[in-house]
Design a protein around this motif. Sequence first.
Motif, PDB file in Angstrom:
ATOM      1  N   PHE A  19       2.058  16.658  -2.476  1.00 13.24           N
ATOM      2  CA  PHE A  19       2.329  16.092  -1.315  1.00 13.24           C
ATOM      3  C   PHE A  19       1.535  15.692  -0.427  1.00 13.24           C
ATOM      4  O   PHE A  19       0.614  16.305  -0.238  1.00 13.24           O
ATOM      5  CB  PHE A  19       3.523  17.151  -0.849  1.00 13.24           C
ATOM      6  CG  PHE A  19       4.545  17.838  -1.987  1.00 13.24           C
ATOM      7  CD1 PHE A  19       5.542  17.048  -2.102  1.00 13.24           C
ATOM      8  CD2 PHE A  19       4.381  19.004  -2.433  1.00 13.24           C
ATOM      9  CE1 PHE A  19       6.472  17.573  -3.046  1.00 13.24           C
ATOM     10  CE2 PHE A  19       5.482  19.573  -3.081  1.00 13.24           C
ATOM     11  CZ  PHE A  19       6.499  18.621  -3.568  1.00 13.24           C
ATOM     12  N   ASP A  20       1.920  14.705   0.302  1.00 13.39           N
ATOM     13  CA  ASP A  20       1.006  14.009   1.281  1.00 13.39           C
ATOM     14  C   ASP A  20       1.311  14.825   2.669  1.00 13.39           C
ATOM     15  O   ASP A  20       2.517  14.727   3.071  1.00 13.39           O
ATOM     16  CB  ASP A  20       1.097  12.479   1.509  1.00 13.39           C
ATOM     17  CG  ASP A  20       0.636  11.925   0.331  1.00 13.39           C
ATOM     18  OD1 ASP A  20      -0.069  12.445  -0.549  1.00 13.39           O
ATOM     19  OD2 ASP A  20       0.823  10.624   0.077  1.00 13.39           O
ATOM     20  N   SER A  21       0.302  15.197   3.518  1.00 12.56           N
ATOM     21  CA  SER A  21       0.585  15.639   4.733  1.00 12.56           C
ATOM     22  C   SER A  21      -0.722  15.691   5.470  1.00 12.56           C
ATOM     23  O   SER A  21      -1.903  16.198   5.201  1.00 12.56           O
ATOM     24  CB  SER A  21       0.952  17.266   4.827  1.00 12.56           C
ATOM     25  OG  SER A  21       1.281  17.665   5.937  1.00 12.56           O
ATOM     26  N   PHE A  22      -0.995  14.368   6.462  1.00 15.01           N
ATOM     27  CA  PHE A  22      -1.906  14.093   7.053  1.00 15.01           C
ATOM     28  C   PHE A  22      -1.807  14.294   8.637  1.00 15.01           C
ATOM     29  O   PHE A  22      -0.784  13.580   8.777  1.00 15.01           O
ATOM     30  CB  PHE A  22      -2.529  12.789   6.661  1.00 15.01           C
ATOM     31  CG  PHE A  22      -2.919  12.735   5.204  1.00 15.01           C
ATOM     32  CD1 PHE A  22      -3.987  13.333   4.751  1.00 15.01           C
ATOM     33  CD2 PHE A  22      -1.920  12.140   4.368  1.00 15.01           C
ATOM     34  CE1 PHE A  22      -4.269  13.200   3.229  1.00 15.01           C
ATOM     35  CE2 PHE A  22      -2.139  11.938   2.840  1.00 15.01           C
ATOM     36  CZ  PHE A  22      -3.197  12.337   2.607  1.00 15.01           C
ATOM     37  N   PRO A  23      -2.779  14.571   9.459  1.00 18.16           N
ATOM     38  CA  PRO A  23      -2.506  14.755  10.942  1.00 18.16           C
ATOM     39  C   PRO A  23      -2.434  13.378  11.248  1.00 18.16           C
ATOM     40  O   PRO A  23      -3.303  12.356  10.870  1.00 18.16           O
ATOM     41  CB  PRO A  23      -3.799  15.376  11.555  1.00 18.16           C
ATOM     42  CG  PRO A  23      -4.260  16.143  10.239  1.00 18.16           C
ATOM     43  CD  PRO A  23      -3.880  15.640   9.001  1.00 18.16           C
ATOM     44  N   LYS A  24      -1.740  12.773  12.258  1.00 15.35           N
ATOM     45  CA  LYS A  24      -1.514  11.540  12.639  1.00 15.35           C
ATOM     46  C   LYS A  24      -2.781  10.890  13.308  1.00 15.35           C
ATOM     47  O   LYS A  24      -3.633  11.500  14.190  1.00 15.35           O
ATOM     48  CB  LYS A  24      -0.461  11.547  14.025  1.00 15.35           C
ATOM     49  CG  LYS A  24       0.091  10.031  14.335  1.00 15.35           C
ATOM     50  CD  LYS A  24       1.176  10.063  15.235  1.00 15.35           C
ATOM     51  CE  LYS A  24       1.530   8.487  15.797  1.00 15.35           C
ATOM     52  NZ  LYS A  24       2.588   8.691  16.487  1.00 15.35           N
ATOM     53  N   GLY A  25      -3.199   9.865  12.705  1.00 13.56           N
ATOM     54  CA  GLY A  25      -4.443   9.020  13.120  1.00 13.56           C
ATOM     55  C   GLY A  25      -5.761   9.424  12.932  1.00 13.56           C
ATOM     56  O   GLY A  25      -6.800   9.056  13.317  1.00 13.56           O
TER      57      GLY A  25
END
Length: 315
Positions: free
Chosen positions: A85-91
């Motif tokens: 699953f993809d989960s990346f902090p914005k920016g």
Amino acid sequence: MTGDDCIVFDDVSRFYGDVLGVNHVNLTIPPGITSLVGPNGSGKTTLMNLMTGLIRPTRGSIRVLGISPENPEALFRLVGYCTQFDSFPKGMTGYQFVSSYLRVHGYSREEADQRTWEALDKVSMREAAHRKVAGYSKGMRQRIKLAQALSHSPRVLVLDEPLNGLDPMARAETIALFQALGRQGVHVIVSSHILHEVDRISDQVVLLSSGYVVAEGQIQGVRSEVKDHPIQIAIRCTRPRLLAMRLFEYDHMVEASIHPDGLGLLIRTRDADALYLALNRLILECDLEVESVAPADEDVNSVYQYLIGSEGAAA
């Protein structure tokens, strides 16, 4: 090999309320590449989450190279986890995604920087390092997650569907990386539905169905667990109908079907060795031209279908 060199599940069960995740799992996973195979809901991700400490067992115990997942700081030094699953902090950029992970876990700025670039190079992401992850393709997001999991040189690398979204070149490079790590003694745990690639890279396979481990070991060893099931052999040859008719003179034959193009047949036999001996005789007697003779079920997909049934082996 001792328990401190392996990942050990001792009668492990995990329930989500009334829903079964895995049940009565007893596994010893040695160094090298181990593939977890099974359809959605079979328990692959639950096993991975258990060995990485993200969830705890309802019953039983787990030791990862002698460390309990209930000791998260010690476990971090051993394990890298790349989820599906993809989960990346914005920016955040790719470089920041890897380096911040290392900084949070106590690496100095200089060491985090060095390790980040080394990890990015391993997955061919140096040129995209300062681009925002939000602009990455699916394959690039897969590779940056892998870089993060690799960045602290873990002895255990857990990879949930790591080949999804990769183009053929990136897939080949990633498989080569897994194989190199396996040869170095790293525990590489992979789940994948790309079964022919799992078959090619795996030192060991664990087959799961409905939360249970139904077989484990090398492909050939797993296949031997279903001795009562006839073995399939594909033959490409001239005059396959004549060959099929002659083969049914032998008691070990179960079934033969002609290939749609009329240039081969698929045979099912209870005794492969006897079949090969018979073929040697019949090819000469019938003056056949044979292009190939090969097992048709010595791969993960066929073994899985034998153990679980064709409906359970959905890819």
